[in-house]
Design a protein around this motif. Structure first.
Motif, PDB file in Angstrom:
ATOM      1  N   VAL A  64      36.596  28.656  38.456  1.00  0.00           N
ATOM      2  CA  VAL A  64      37.744  28.265  39.276  1.00  0.00           C
ATOM      3  C   VAL A  64      37.273  27.530  40.528  1.00  0.00           C
ATOM      4  N   ALA A  65      36.175  27.974  41.121  1.00  0.00           N
ATOM      5  CA  ALA A  65      35.646  27.302  42.314  1.00  0.00           C
ATOM      6  C   ALA A  65      35.300  25.851  42.012  1.00  0.00           C
ATOM      7  N   ARG A  66      34.695  25.599  40.845  1.00  0.00           N
ATOM      8  CA  ARG A  66      34.391  24.217  40.452  1.00  0.00           C
ATOM      9  C   ARG A  66      35.657  23.405  40.270  1.00  0.00           C
ATOM     10  N   ALA A  67      36.689  24.050  39.725  1.00  0.00           N
ATOM     11  CA  ALA A  67      37.927  23.322  39.422  1.00  0.00           C
ATOM     12  C   ALA A  67      38.692  22.933  40.686  1.00  0.00           C
ATOM     13  N   VAL A  68      38.652  23.761  41.720  1.00  0.00           N
ATOM     14  CA  VAL A  68      39.450  23.473  42.922  1.00  0.00           C
ATOM     15  C   VAL A  68      38.669  22.692  43.973  1.00  0.00           C
ATOM     16  N   ARG A  69      37.364  22.512  43.757  1.00  0.00           N
ATOM     17  CA  ARG A  69      36.538  21.838  44.769  1.00  0.00           C
ATOM     18  C   ARG A  69      37.044  20.415  45.014  1.00  0.00           C
ATOM     19  N   GLY A  70      37.378  20.114  46.252  1.00  0.00           N
ATOM     20  CA  GLY A  70      37.813  18.769  46.621  1.00  0.00           C
ATOM     21  C   GLY A  70      39.263  18.459  46.309  1.00  0.00           C
ATOM     22  N   ALA A  71      40.000  19.422  45.786  1.00  0.00           N
ATOM     23  CA  ALA A  71      41.402  19.177  45.429  1.00  0.00           C
ATOM     24  C   ALA A  71      42.293  19.210  46.668  1.00  0.00           C
ATOM     25  N   GLY A  72      43.294  18.362  46.660  1.00  0.00           N
ATOM     26  CA  GLY A  72      44.276  18.387  47.741  1.00  0.00           C
ATOM     27  C   GLY A  72      45.400  19.356  47.473  1.00  0.00           C
ATOM     28  N   ALA A  73      45.594  19.715  46.193  1.00  0.00           N
ATOM     29  CA  ALA A  73      46.658  20.642  45.815  1.00  0.00           C
ATOM     30  C   ALA A  73      46.249  21.376  44.547  1.00  0.00           C
ATOM     31  N   VAL A  74      46.828  22.561  44.361  1.00  0.00           N
ATOM     32  CA  VAL A  74      46.595  23.355  43.164  1.00  0.00           C
ATOM     33  C   VAL A  74      47.934  23.807  42.616  1.00  0.00           C
ATOM     34  N   LEU A  75      48.118  23.626  41.318  1.00  0.00           N
ATOM     35  CA  LEU A  75      49.271  24.182  40.612  1.00  0.00           C
ATOM     36  C   LEU A  75      48.735  25.249  39.670  1.00  0.00           C
ATOM     37  N   HIS A  76      49.040  26.503  39.982  1.00  0.00           N
ATOM     38  CA  HIS A  76      48.550  27.613  39.160  1.00  0.00           C
ATOM     39  C   HIS A  76      49.646  28.013  38.173  1.00  0.00           C
ATOM     40  N   ALA A  77      49.542  27.488  36.965  1.00  0.00           N
ATOM     41  CA  ALA A  77      50.536  27.762  35.925  1.00  0.00           C
ATOM     42  C   ALA A  77      49.971  28.586  34.782  1.00  0.00           C
ATOM     43  N   ALA A  78      48.716  28.996  34.884  1.00  0.00           N
ATOM     44  CA  ALA A  78      48.080  29.716  33.777  1.00  0.00           C
ATOM     45  C   ALA A  78      48.562  31.154  33.714  1.00  0.00           C
ATOM     46  N   SER A  79      49.023  31.553  32.552  1.00  0.00           N
ATOM     47  CA  SER A  79      49.341  32.960  32.287  1.00  0.00           C
ATOM     48  C   SER A  79      49.557  33.092  30.786  1.00  0.00           C
ATOM     49  N   VAL A  80      49.483  34.317  30.313  1.00  0.00           N
ATOM     50  CA  VAL A  80      49.816  34.599  28.922  1.00  0.00           C
ATOM     51  C   VAL A  80      51.276  35.052  28.912  1.00  0.00           C
ATOM     52  N   TYR A  81      52.154  34.204  28.368  1.00  0.00           N
ATOM     53  CA  TYR A  81      53.577  34.525  28.313  1.00  0.00           C
ATOM     54  C   TYR A  81      53.886  34.993  26.900  1.00  0.00           C
ATOM     55  N   SER A  82      54.011  36.293  26.734  1.00  0.00           N
ATOM     56  CA  SER A  82      54.253  36.838  25.406  1.00  0.00           C
ATOM     57  C   SER A  82      54.805  38.252  25.510  1.00  0.00           C
ATOM     58  N   PHE A  83      55.797  38.518  24.679  1.00  0.00           N
ATOM     59  CA  PHE A  83      56.300  39.880  24.506  1.00  0.00           C
ATOM     60  C   PHE A  83      55.710  40.530  23.257  1.00  0.00           C
ATOM     61  N   ARG A  88      49.059  42.258  24.416  1.00  0.00           N
ATOM     62  CA  ARG A  88      49.101  42.997  25.682  1.00  0.00           C
ATOM     63  C   ARG A  88      47.770  43.030  26.416  1.00  0.00           C
ATOM     64  N   ALA A  89      46.673  43.159  25.694  1.00  0.00           N
ATOM     65  CA  ALA A  89      45.372  43.178  26.363  1.00  0.00           C
ATOM     66  C   ALA A  89      45.111  41.849  27.069  1.00  0.00           C
ATOM     67  N   ARG A  90      45.442  40.732  26.409  1.00  0.00           N
ATOM     68  CA  ARG A  90      45.251  39.412  27.029  1.00  0.00           C
ATOM     69  C   ARG A  90      46.134  39.252  28.254  1.00  0.00           C
ATOM     70  N   VAL A  91      47.358  39.747  28.169  1.00  0.00           N
ATOM     71  CA  VAL A  91      48.282  39.666  29.298  1.00  0.00           C
ATOM     72  C   VAL A  91      47.699  40.391  30.503  1.00  0.00           C
ATOM     73  N   ARG A  92      47.204  41.597  30.281  1.00  0.00           N
ATOM     74  CA  ARG A  92      46.687  42.409  31.386  1.00  0.00           C
ATOM     75  C   ARG A  92      45.444  41.800  32.023  1.00  0.00           C
ATOM     76  N   ARG A  93      44.564  41.248  31.212  1.00  0.00           N
ATOM     77  CA  ARG A  93      43.305  40.750  31.781  1.00  0.00           C
ATOM     78  C   ARG A  93      43.410  39.320  32.305  1.00  0.00           C
ATOM     79  N   THR A  94      44.564  38.664  32.088  1.00  0.00           N
ATOM     80  CA  THR A  94      44.699  37.266  32.513  1.00  0.00           C
ATOM     81  C   THR A  94      45.656  37.067  33.675  1.00  0.00           C
ATOM     82  N   ASN A  95      46.857  37.588  33.598  1.00  0.00           N
ATOM     83  CA  ASN A  95      47.918  37.145  34.499  1.00  0.00           C
ATOM     84  C   ASN A  95      47.682  37.507  35.966  1.00  0.00           C
ATOM     85  N   ALA A  96      47.576  38.782  36.280  1.00  0.00           N
ATOM     86  CA  ALA A  96      47.322  39.159  37.673  1.00  0.00           C
ATOM     87  C   ALA A  96      45.876  38.869  38.089  1.00  0.00           C
ATOM     88  N   PRO A  97      44.864  39.217  37.280  1.00  0.00           N
ATOM     89  CA  PRO A  97      43.485  38.896  37.688  1.00  0.00           C
ATOM     90  C   PRO A  97      43.260  37.397  37.891  1.00  0.00           C
TER      91      PRO A  97
END
Length: 354
Positions: A64-83, A88-97
């Motif tokens: 993530v540090a490499r991805a945001v280096r030098g950026a003027g803006a960040v759009l954080h849209a990454a999450s696992v959207y699934s019911f 569930r394991a992917r949801v827990r280890r991805t969305n809030a962390p």
């Protein structure tokens, strides 16, 4: 301006990138699988060469540090959207962390504009109706919704600490070109394939992914003038109204029985247990039923960045046309829309606010 986007190969992320590029910005994507980039962006008219790629995981601080280096803006849209209970394991280890990692990296880098894509479901259930920007974070009893509520608390904490974080609350979203056939697109398809004869009572806010994408691009341009919390353009529909809209645009009867949502919750829990051992997706998920049972309307005067939601029937029709053109529905299942032109590549998402 260089905009770093997480979740750029998903439904919201891809459409948002198309709008960001249309406004003349450069884009850098943090992705795990580079092969997904062209599949997500090409249908929206965005050339693969328009996006710089950083391979990595949203929960890995170094990536993530490499991805945001030098950026003027960040759009954080990454999450696992699934019911789906299998996710569930992917949801827990991805969305809030992942939210914790991205917002900290962006703040440390001194990024001037940070947009965190939450969800209106992060505010469910609510003791205060209708929802407003100052509504408290919800305490939902469902894995995906709880993960987004946890991510919401992280984003609000950074706001309280003075970081330039804007939080958006997209509703349930439909529209054309869903790269991974997400929850709402899959449910619409299941309805048209005759796999949704039972529906819970209640309802949910529904919007068009293209409207939310325009909102995100506009917020990145507003910078420090952007409000702190903004709702995605939407209309609240009862489940009866939603099914009626699909019937109207397709001309199909689509028989359906509507039952009290809370009475259906035990069946949803049972379906989730069966789903863990079943290789096919079962549409009667606990999370979808629970959402209908506790969804709350958004206040008419709640901030949406000045964007008005496009008509529900337009959104549904474009989604059905795309499902048909992608080979995910037969002509019979698409009804009268099988005879109309497919949705345009980025259907006049329009110039300016709708």
């Amino acid at each position: 301006m260089l905009v770093t986007v997480t979740g750029g190969t998903g439904f919201v992320g891809a459409h948002s990138i198309a709008e960001i590029v249309r406004k003349g910005h450069r884009v850098r994507l943090l992705v795990r699988d580079e092969a997904r980039v062209a599949r997500a962006l090409a249908p929206l008219g965005v050339d693969r060469s328009a996006a710089e790629i950083v391979r990595g995981d949203v929960t890995a601080a170094a990536d993530v540090a490499r991805a945001v280096r030098g950026a003027g803006a960040v759009l954080h849209a990454a999450s696992v959207y699934s019911f789906d209970s299998r996710d569930r394991a992917r949801v827990r280890r991805t969305n809030a962390p992942g939210t914790a990692v991205v917002l900290e990296a962006a703040a440390r880098e001194g990024v001037e504009r940070i947009v965190h894509v939450s969800t209106v479901a992060a505010l469910f259930p609510s003791r205060r109706e209708p929802l407003r920007a100052d509504s408290p974070v919800g305490t939902p009893r469902e894995t995906y919704m709880r993960s987004k509520a946890d991510a919401e608390r992280i984003a609000r904490d950074w706001q309280d600490r003075g970081a330039p974080v804007v939080i958006t609350y997209p509703p349930a979203l439909l529209g054309p070109h869903d790269p991974r056939l997400g929850d709402q697109s899959a449910r619409l398809r299941a309805l048209l394939r005759g796999r949704m004869p039972l529906w819970p009572s209640g309802g949910f806010p529904l919007g068009d992914v293209r409207d939310t994408a325009m909102l995100h691009a506009a917020l990145l341009d507003h910078g420090g003038d952007a409000p702190g919390r903004v709702f995605g353009p939407s209309r609240y529909l009862s489940t009866r109204q939603y099914v009626a809209a699909v019937r109207a645009v397709t001309g199909r009867a689509l028989p359906a029985v509507f039952l009290p949502a809370r009475a259906m919750l035990p069946a949803g829990l049972a379906t989730d247990l069966v789903q863990r051992a079943c290789p096919w997706h079962l549409p009667a998920e606990y999370g979808a039923i629970y959402t209908c049972a506790c969804a709350t309307r958004v206040a008419d005067d709640a901030g949406t960045g000045g964007f008005e939601p496009r008509p529900v029937k337009e959104t549904v029709a474009d989604a059905v046309r795309w499902l048909r053109s992608a080979g995910l529905l037969t002509a019979r299942q698409a009804g009268r829309l099988a005879r109309s032109a497919p949705a345009s590549e980025h259907a006049a998402a329009g110039k300016g606010n709708r």
